[in-house]
Enzyme design. Structure first.
Site, PDB file in Angstrom:
ATOM      1  N   SER A  83       0.554  -0.814  -0.326  1.00  0.00           N
ATOM      2  CA  SER A  83      -0.231   0.176   0.478  1.00  0.00           C
ATOM      3  C   SER A  83       0.610   1.258  -0.383  1.00  0.00           C
ATOM      4  O   SER A  83       0.261   2.469  -0.431  1.00  0.00           O
ATOM      5  CB  SER A  83      -0.938   0.318   1.041  1.00  0.00           C
ATOM      6  OG  SER A  83      -2.261  -0.477   0.841  1.00  0.00           O
ATOM      7  N   LYS A  86       0.397   2.857  -2.913  1.00  0.00           N
ATOM      8  CA  LYS A  86      -0.510   4.401  -3.385  1.00  0.00           C
ATOM      9  C   LYS A  86      -0.144   5.393  -2.967  1.00  0.00           C
ATOM     10  O   LYS A  86      -0.085   6.281  -3.488  1.00  0.00           O
ATOM     11  CB  LYS A  86      -1.605   4.437  -1.875  1.00  0.00           C
ATOM     12  CG  LYS A  86      -2.098   2.846  -2.416  1.00  0.00           C
ATOM     13  CD  LYS A  86      -2.505   2.874  -1.015  1.00  0.00           C
ATOM     14  CE  LYS A  86      -3.776   1.183  -1.477  1.00  0.00           C
ATOM     15  NZ  LYS A  86      -4.108   0.537  -0.067  1.00  0.00           N
ATOM     16  N   TYR A 209      -1.767  -1.795 -10.613  1.00  0.00           N
ATOM     17  CA  TYR A 209      -2.597  -1.831  -8.323  1.00  0.00           C
ATOM     18  C   TYR A 209      -1.798  -2.679  -8.296  1.00  0.00           C
ATOM     19  O   TYR A 209      -0.662  -2.514  -7.121  1.00  0.00           O
ATOM     20  CB  TYR A 209      -3.584  -1.805  -8.199  1.00  0.00           C
ATOM     21  CG  TYR A 209      -3.827  -2.082  -6.568  1.00  0.00           C
ATOM     22  CD1 TYR A 209      -3.921  -1.065  -6.065  1.00  0.00           C
ATOM     23  CD2 TYR A 209      -4.592  -2.571  -5.964  1.00  0.00           C
ATOM     24  CE1 TYR A 209      -3.494  -0.344  -4.722  1.00  0.00           C
ATOM     25  CE2 TYR A 209      -4.247  -2.876  -5.062  1.00  0.00           C
ATOM     26  CZ  TYR A 209      -4.329  -1.894  -4.465  1.00  0.00           C
ATOM     27  OH  TYR A 209      -4.254  -1.880  -3.506  1.00  0.00           O
ATOM     28  N   TYR A 261      -4.950   4.415   7.689  1.00  0.00           N
ATOM     29  CA  TYR A 261      -6.434   3.627   7.199  1.00  0.00           C
ATOM     30  C   TYR A 261      -6.955   3.890   7.794  1.00  0.00           C
ATOM     31  O   TYR A 261      -6.847   4.902   8.657  1.00  0.00           O
ATOM     32  CB  TYR A 261      -6.121   1.932   7.382  1.00  0.00           C
ATOM     33  CG  TYR A 261      -5.027   1.503   6.516  1.00  0.00           C
ATOM     34  CD1 TYR A 261      -5.440   1.697   5.452  1.00  0.00           C
ATOM     35  CD2 TYR A 261      -4.135   0.349   6.555  1.00  0.00           C
ATOM     36  CE1 TYR A 261      -4.015   1.199   4.228  1.00  0.00           C
ATOM     37  CE2 TYR A 261      -3.357   0.599   6.387  1.00  0.00           C
ATOM     38  CZ  TYR A 261      -3.487   0.253   4.729  1.00  0.00           C
ATOM     39  OH  TYR A 261      -1.714  -0.692   4.080  1.00  0.00           O
ATOM     40  N   VAL A 279       0.848  -3.449   3.661  1.00  0.00           N
ATOM     41  CA  VAL A 279       0.791  -4.759   4.579  1.00  0.00           C
ATOM     42  C   VAL A 279       1.706  -6.148   4.739  1.00  0.00           C
ATOM     43  O   VAL A 279       1.308  -6.772   5.433  1.00  0.00           O
ATOM     44  CB  VAL A 279      -0.360  -5.893   4.137  1.00  0.00           C
ATOM     45  CG1 VAL A 279      -0.597  -6.186   2.891  1.00  0.00           C
ATOM     46  CG2 VAL A 279      -1.472  -6.516   4.369  1.00  0.00           C
TER      47      VAL A 279
HETATM   48  N1  GLN Z   1      -2.079  -5.512  -2.750  1.00  0.00           N
HETATM   49  C1  GLN Z   1      -2.470  -5.307  -0.726  1.00  0.00           C
HETATM   50  C2  GLN Z   1      -4.403  -5.169  -1.557  1.00  0.00           C
HETATM   51  O1  GLN Z   1      -4.864  -4.849  -2.179  1.00  0.00           O
HETATM   52  C3  GLN Z   1      -2.107  -4.025  -0.732  1.00  0.00           C
HETATM   53  C4  GLN Z   1      -2.845  -3.440   0.675  1.00  0.00           C
HETATM   54  C5  GLN Z   1      -2.120  -2.979   1.342  1.00  0.00           C
HETATM   55  O2  GLN Z   1      -1.205  -2.918   1.828  1.00  0.00           O
HETATM   56  N2  GLN Z   1      -2.781  -2.452   2.984  1.00  0.00           N
HETATM   57  O3  GLN Z   1      -4.562  -5.608  -0.679  1.00  0.00           O
END
Ligand code: GLN
Length: 340
Positions: A83, A86, A209, A261, A279
């Protein structure tokens, strides 16, 4: 949760620069030592390959806008950026399309719900809400300006590599593991499409993505990438202007409200810095005008944020005087006036 550590640290104003280099080195080593034994949290396993991560790993880097680097622990261990990508794809797309277009298309408000929530979209008329949850990240990635899917991938990989100051590579194993199991993200893409929120093909946007999430980085890379956002868009190691200073401001604003988050409010309350977690266990926390912390440790709390990484960032934010909201009477303290 953030338990309060008994830290004997005086509050310092957020202005000024990092403390002298020797002090930063000491504090990075101290943070590493302090939290290396903390075994709370679980390694993510909803992307099957992530479950194989070595939970003992812990690396910390502080990169200053002056080009300084201070590191402790496993700073060279590679992991997928997940993530955290992003934040940087958002910056690159904003740099290309401008503040208004992205604001209107993606939004900037916290959902208060999990990063992969579909309900958040349904409750908000199909809005992806913000670029730091999966819906908003997929909508942002769908805006990448290039003619073919291959060119869009090159654009993303090259852009994130400029932030890192080195060529980043795709972790094929992570990519395949997620691509085979990302039914929920595909549903998010399709839901966005059903609300007329995507101009391009939903599954292609989800695939791009998924690739960006599988770029391989280290704690060191995260710190350099964050320091670029702290330095008006100039990578302090390479001197390259990656994005504009205005884009850095906008990106850090979104990170402050949405980067951790549904824990973003608590994070800001305790740590006072824009940050993004992933994550696989990475965190980047950015101190505008000063530098950034890159952390890696795979055990996560229930929201998906690295447990040791959060504690180490809290320690460094307090001891290095990074909290953006902190002031002291009469302005900057004396200790902040010496630097590097
Ligand atoms: N690629 C992971 C997903 O889309 C990224 C999520 C994350 O790092 N929180 O679930």
């Amino acid at each position: 949760m953030f338990e309060h550590d008994a830290l004997d640290i005086e509050q310092r104003a957020s202005t000024g620069a990092l403390p002298p280099r020797s002090r930063v080195a000491e504090l990075v080593a101290e943070a590493d030592e302090r939290y290396a034994g903390l075994d709370d949290g679980e390694v993510a396993d909803y992307i099957p390959v992530l479950a194989a991560a070595d939970a003992r790993r812990f690396g910390l880097t502080v990169a200053g806008v002056d080009g300084s680097l201070h590191e402790a622990g496993d700073v060279g261990i590679a992991f997928s950026i997940q993530s955290i990508s992003k934040a940087f794809v958002f910056a690159l797309v904003c740099d290309e399309l401008g503040h208004e277009a992205v604001h209107e298309r993606v939004g900037v408000n916290n959902t208060g719900l999990a990063f992969n929530s579909l309900i958040a979209m349904e409750l908000n008329g199909g809005s992806p809400m913000n670029p730091m949850v999966n819906a908003g990240a997929i909508a942002t990635t769908a805006l990448v300006p290039a003619a073919s899917s291959e060119e869009r991938w090159v654009w993303v990989r090259h852009g994130l590599s400029r932030f890192a100051g080195r060529e980043l590579a795709l972790d094929e194993v992570v990519y395949r593991s997620e691509a085979e199991t990302n039914h929920r993200n595909r549903a998010i893409g399709k839901l966005l499409q059903s609300y007329g929120r995507l101009d391009s093909d939903a599954l292609e946007a989800v695939d791009l993505y998924t690739r960006q999430c599988a770029l391989s980085v280290t704690a060191h890379d995260l710190a350099v990438m964050g320091a670029t956002l702290a330095d008006g868009g100039v990578n302090p190691m390479t001197g390259e202007q990656v994005v504009s200073a205005e884009v850095c401001r906008d990106t850090l604003t979104v990170l402050a409200s949405c980067g951790m988050y549904e824990r973003s409010g608590e994070w800001l309350f305790e740590i006072g810095l824009p940050a993004k977690s992933g994550v696989s266990g990475g965190i980047v926390a950015v101190s505008p005008g000063k530098g950034a912390v890159g952390a890696y440790s795979p055990r996560l709390d229930a929201a998906g944020n690295s447990v040791r990484g959060q504690r180490a960032c809290a320690h460094l934010s307090r001891s290095l005087g990074l909290n953006l909201f902190a002031s002291v009477r009469g302005g900057a303290s004396e200790s902040e006036e010496s630097h590097v």
